[in-house]
Design an enzyme around this catalytic site. Structure first.
Site, PDB file in Angstrom:
ATOM      1  N   ARG A 248       1.097  -9.197   2.083  1.00  0.00           N
ATOM      2  CA  ARG A 248      -0.319  -9.082   2.444  1.00  0.00           C
ATOM      3  C   ARG A 248      -0.503  -8.991   3.956  1.00  0.00           C
ATOM      4  NH1 ARG A 248      -1.754 -13.418  -2.259  1.00  0.00           N
ATOM      5  NH2 ARG A 248      -2.064 -11.869  -3.916  1.00  0.00           N
ATOM      6  N   VAL A 367      -4.876  -2.849  -2.952  1.00  0.00           N
ATOM      7  CA  VAL A 367      -3.442  -3.067  -3.159  1.00  0.00           C
ATOM      8  C   VAL A 367      -3.018  -4.489  -2.812  1.00  0.00           C
ATOM      9  CG1 VAL A 367      -2.824  -0.647  -2.799  1.00  0.00           C
ATOM     10  CG2 VAL A 367      -2.910  -2.203  -0.829  1.00  0.00           C
ATOM     11  N   GLU A 368      -1.940  -4.927  -3.461  1.00  0.00           N
ATOM     12  CA  GLU A 368      -1.305  -6.236  -3.242  1.00  0.00           C
ATOM     13  C   GLU A 368      -2.297  -7.387  -3.348  1.00  0.00           C
ATOM     14  OE1 GLU A 368       1.708  -6.505  -0.248  1.00  0.00           O
ATOM     15  OE2 GLU A 368       2.220  -4.389  -0.476  1.00  0.00           O
ATOM     16  N   GLY A 369      -3.120  -7.283  -4.382  1.00  0.00           N
ATOM     17  CA  GLY A 369      -4.152  -8.284  -4.616  1.00  0.00           C
ATOM     18  C   GLY A 369      -5.478  -7.789  -4.089  1.00  0.00           C
TER      19      GLY A 369
END
Length: 386
Positions: A248, A367-369
């Site tokens: 993140r 993306v990525e959460g």
């Protein structure tokens, strides 16, 4: 404009200067055309690898750069300022290497990391599935253990969705179910791209980041040796979450790069575009807009750097990483939208990069959460006092 960097060593300053030079010479001339034609710049990643930029935060004894995250993330930002496909690609590759580097056994690290970090290979991270995006613990891809008398290892069946570098990567970090339902039934594996039974759907047609392939990765009875498992069986979900905390920060740095590019474009236009006998930047309506954009970009940069320093110091940083990803990607969306406004009609055309930056910024909120997940992470930490 040139960003003033606070770098810990002369080596880091040289590294950022090299990155800026490569970004200007190798990325800037080809970004727009490659995005228009959806051409993945594989050779650019090889150039970055040969310059030592594909393994920066990992130990030198395994072929990495031995750099702190504070430095590595600024490299990501510099690359993303010129071309998000490359900045995001570096972040994804770093994410894919993380499980081996942090959770692999010593033999695995010695065998795998020099190849992963050496610059010639590129990784992908296989966690998401069509039905389990934010709810990653609900994944269904299975890695069935094979009895020792039948050869041992695992047989993998399933599919992963929304995989950056799907079909273009040289290895895939896979999370698959080896036990019952829930997070405790998930394990992590290293899968080479030439594994028999590995297949890829055509790349998705996306709003932006067209040069970065995003595809479904299919595992059709893929045979893996027992040595391909990273960490203990059933530990995969905790490995995935630890990787995402660091990943993140890469998304946050990439978002700041996109926002910085949009700010630079808007400021340059506001200086040159004249209306009513003077540059439009002299009008309060424009200058205040630019001031807010610059403030938000600077704040987002400091937020990801503060989280990186916590990580480098060995302190908990997961909540700060969620804050950084949330704020930086929201900032990128806001700043790119405002840049289009400053450029007016020209900003809405494909002749200028503002509209591309705006389209690219959107995915960084997903993306990525998603940013809704980041708010859940931060809110939970506040309520629990962690």
């Amino acid at each position: 404009m040139t960003v003033e960097r606070r770098l810990p060593t002369p080596e880091a300053r040289e590294l950022l200067a090299l990155t800026r030079e490569l970004a200007e010479k190798e990325l800037r001339p080809r970004a727009a055309e490659s995005e228009r034609t959806a051409t993945f710049p594989r050779e650019v990643f090889r150039t970055l690898g040969r310059a030592g930029l594909l393994g920066l935060p990992y130990p030198e004894r395994y072929g990495g750069g031995g750099q702190p995250y504070e430095v590595y993330l600024q490299v990501v930002e510099e690359l993303a300022t010129e071309w998000l496909t490359v900045g995001l690609g570096l972040s994804v590759h770093t994410l894919a290497c993380f499980p081996v580097a942090e959770f692999g056994g010593e033999r695995q690290r010695a065998d795998l990391l020099p190849g992963l970090l050496g610059g010639e290979t590129l990784g992908a991270y296989c966690l998401s599935e069509a039905h389990s995006g934010s709810d990653a613990a609900a994944l269904r891809t299975r890695a069935e253990a094979v009895a020792p008398e039948a050869g041992g290892g695992y047989r993998v069946h399933g599919a992963k969705s929304w995989i950056t570098h799907g079909g273009a990567a040289d290895f895939y970090t896979l999370f698959a179910r080896t036990g019952g339902p829930g997070p405790d039934g998930i394990s992590c594996f290293h899968v080479p791209a030439n594994a028999e039974g590995l297949a890829f759907d055509p790349p998705e047609h996306k709003m932006g980041l067209n040069a970065s392939p995003t595809a479904v990765v299919r595992f059709d009875d893929v045979a893996l040796p027992a040595a391909a498992r990273i960490g203990p069986e059933g530990r995969g979900f905790s490995i995935a979450l630890a990787a995402l905390d660091s990943g993140r920060l890469g998304i946050a740095a990439g978002a700041v790069g996109v926002a910085q590019a949009a700010l630079d474009l808007a400021v340059d236009h506001a200086r040159q575009r004249r209306q009513f006998g003077r540059p439009i930047g002299e009008f309060q309506g424009v200058s205040f807009l630019l001031a807010d954009m610059a403030t938000q970009v600077a704040a987002a940069r400091e937020l990801y750097l503060a989280a990186a320093r916590l990580r480098d110091a060995g302190r908990p940083f997961g909540t700060q990483a969620a804050m950084a990803k949330l704020f930086a990607s929201d900032t990128a969306m806001r700043v790119t939208t405002d840049a289009v406004q400053v450029l007016g009609g020209g900003g809405y055309t494909a002749d200028l990069p503002a509209e591309r930056l705006m389209r690219e910024a959107k995915v960084l909120q997903i993306v990525e959460g998603t940013n809704q997940i980041q708010r859940m992470v931060v809110g939970r930490a506040l309520v629990r006092g962690s």
